[in-house]
Every structure is written in structure tokens, then in C-alpha cells.
Design a protein around this motif. Sequence first.
Motif: not given
Length: 555
Positions: A28-29, A77-83, A86-88
Motif C-alpha cells: 500500500g502507498a 492494513w493494521e494501521e487502517e483497522k486501528e484508526e 483508509s490510509i493507503y
Amino acid sequence: MSGDNPDIWLVVGSIKHWRFGLKNGVWGATEGMRSMWGDDPRKGDVFFFYVSAPVKGVVGYGVFEGMGLKKEDKLIWEEEKEEGRSIYKHTLYFSNLRSIVGPDAPDGEWIEKCIGLDQCRGLVNRAFTRVRKLECIEELKRCREHVDALKDAFTLDKPNYVLLNDILEKPIVSKRAEVDFLGDILKKESEEVVSRVKLVLAHVVAGKNVVFYGPPGTGKTRLAILVCKLVCGDDGYSLETANSEWGHYDVIGGYRPAAEGVEWVDGILTRAVKRCRERLDRFGRPYWLIIDELNRANLDLAFGEAFTLLDVEYRDKPLSIPGESVFVPYCFRIVATMNVYDRSLLFSLGYAFMRRFAFIEVPSLLRFETVSGSQPGEVKIEDVGGERLEEAEKLKEVIRESVVRQMKLKRGNDFAVVFRELAEKDIRRELEDCLKKVRVGDFDFLDVLLMFARKATDLNVVEIGQAMLIDAAKFILAYYMLFPEDVGVWLVDEAVVAYILPQFEFFMPQLRRAKVFEEKEYEERWKKLIGLASKLGLVKTAGLLETAEARLRMI
């Protein structure tokens, strides 16, 4: 990126992100990352995977296939699930992925086995970097060699398309008719050239090597190069000119004097085969060999026992090279040219050698003909041989099973049908669909091939073995899989011309004798064949048979 030379990229992420990325062949980017790239990556670029602390090293690499926008509601992505957002937004996906560790290996194994960087150490502060410094590129190439040398490396031939089609705004698995196998390279070419290239692609997908034959100056070599560039890329082929002095040393290899005794030197075929394997591993694309003026060489002497390996079905045996096991990739092909006006050296190709090639005429444009076909006349069951109909059905089943088995051959990312998109299809279903679509009246294309082959055999013109019929059927199926909207009786005609008619060259001495001594029997057999071809709507076949009778040569 210039030509077919891939750019090298280094991508950095945490171990938890790489576990998911390796398992699915994706990365992801963010928008911020994408803004730093400049030009987007292109298919075939090589991405190296660096894992941040506590691992701090490269674990593998993958070949870039493409990129798409991720749907806003797909949080993978783990970071997306935590926050919970959608980040990437950009998802990159890779084929031919290889890693020192598997995605489920414990953290300690990742730390222990990763490859630390020296020259590239300053690049790991950025998430995405296009690597330009030569010393950094060389260091990453050594990383790849290390990964490739591991027998237990984790491999992933293709990305998780099910996942990608679920998360991306635009699905990436195209429908059959939307797959473009011709690319941009042919946009400026004439209609005649494009039609020939389409035929060539079908021949190579069917497992055949190809010979372009015709008079000088008709563009045979240019066409060979064009086809190789289309399939293999700008530097994905080598061009050699045959000569009468070629021997085993030139083609396969041999020993030569060295400072301390002798050393082995690879021949042109061995070098091309090794490069093909290397390019498959690195870029997922083959490497081919062009041989100009093929009939100038004594091919039986030059190729020897290796010429069996030109047949895709027999590539489970290695080349005879001391100290090495070099297997010819299923997707490797020879594309050759032959000057038919070079009479002193013409037709030095033996029967077995001819069987491993499809012959495609490249005439002068001054006599180019577009064969559109015609409505076939009435074909009766007696033309097959009514009393042998059950036998014909058994032979058709043998042909069907052989076609499916041979076209499904693969070894990792090496496919007999050359293109991954075709290898992923259900070959048996494609064949059944093709049999329903390519018909002459009540007969499918296998019936038509059998009728013509039986007639040629029964008339003692030439005995047609089932192998030629299997080859012709593979060609028809390959064309259908490549260009499904462009099929018809004319395709069966092309199959007969390419795979069956070249065998008729061995009947030419009898036909010459018939002309000299007025032996009508041979001429009558020939005319019966022409009549059947016309009935079946095989216009090009009938025309070439008539021409061969007049000039007393088939090719």
C-alpha cells in the motif's frame, strides 16, 4: 525507465505490514508517498522489500504487475483497522514474489535471516525509493541472487486477485475479449503485418517454434524481431545467422583450449535457454532466439539430440551440458527465417525438424492476398468414412486430451502457453467452447482436420500422424483464446496450411515423376485432395495445392 530495462525500487514497511503484503502479493502507498515518485512504476520493474526495526533488512523482492485505487471502505492494513479509516489509497501488486521467510514465520526468524544493507542504507528512511545509484543497484542485485539461491524460499507466482478485485475501485482481472495481447508496438503497423503477428502468437502459444519463409526483401527478419519484442521486450532476444559450418559446438557448446587445459563454452541455443530462465526469474518474461537463414545450416548435425527439446512436450529432460542441469523453459521459442530463392541450400530441413515448426509464408506485398474464406459445399458423412465413424470419435477424444494436457504444462512461472493470462484459464472449457464455435456445417474443426488427414493418408499422398492433428488443434484453440471474436473456417484453413501441407513436400518427387512420365494416377490423387479442400471451405489450402502442382514444390 527506458526500453525493457526494469527500474529498481526499494520499499520500506513494518513486519506486520509485510506479513500481509507477502501473503497476498500486495503493498500500500499513501498519497504523500505517491507524490514523491515522479513517474509511476511500470510493469516489469523490480521492487525490493525492506522491513524496518526490529528486523532492519531486505527479506525479498517481487516483479511489479500494476497498481489500483483502493475503495475507501476497504480497510486491510493494521494501521487502517486501528484508526478506522483508509490510509493507503494506492495498492501495488506483484508477481514472481520471493522471500527469505514466509509470512507466518516468527519475528526471530525474520531478524535472523534478513539481508542488511550497506550502500543502500541511506535509502531506508523513505517509504518508497526509485534506486538510481549503480552501487545501490548492484547491492540489491546481490540480495536477489541470495534469495534465488535458497531452496526453501517463500514464493508467490501471482498476487491474490480475489482480494484485489474486492478492494480495488476498478477490477484488474479483465474479461477474455478485453485482454490486449498485441500491445502498443503494432499500432503503426499495416493490417497485413498485424494479421500475421496474430497468427504467430497463436503458433507460439500452441507450443510451436516458427519459420517465416519467402523471397528476399519481404521483411521476414523484421517480422521475427517484431514478434520477439512484442512477447519478450526490446532486449528479450538474440539474433544469429545460420551458416553451413555450424556444428554442435556452435549451437550447444563445447570445449576450447584454456590457460589450464580446456574450458566449456556455451553455444547459441544454450546461451539463449539460460537467459530465458534468468529473465523468467527476474522479470516474468521469456527470452527467445532468432535464427536468420535457417536452411543454410546442417540442422541435424548442429542440433543433434537437442532438437528433441524443441518440442515443448519433451522439455522434462535437460540439455547435455557437462556439470549442469539446464532445462529448456516451456515458454522458450526459436523464431527463424528461410529464403526460398536460395535454391542450392533449400529444403535441407528434415521431417522431424519440420514437425517442430510452424511455417508462415511472407510473400511480396505485390501479391499479398487476404483469404476471407468461402461457404463450404455439402460434406457427406462418407467423406469421413462412415464405417469408421466410431474410430474417428475415439481419435477425437485422444486429440482433445492431448491438447489439454500439453497446453497445461507449466513449471512455476514458466508456461507452455507463454502468457500467464492464458495459463490461468480452464483449458478444457476453452476447448469445448472453441469446438462449438469453429464449425463447418454440422462438423466441428476436429472433424474437418480428420476428414482432410484421412483423405491424404488413404490416397497415399502422405501419411498424417495424429501428432500433426494435435498440433493443428492446439493452434486453433490458441488463436481462439487470444482473439475469440476473430475465428471461423479460415482458421482451420490456416491450421492445415501451417501443420499439414508442409508434410506434402515429400510427395513432390512422385508428382514430378507423374508430370514427366504422364502417370495420371498421382495427379488424380492430388486433384481429389484439392476437391475435398474446396468442399470443406479450405480456400487457402486448395489454392496452395493447385500452386504446388504447377511449380512442383509445396513451400
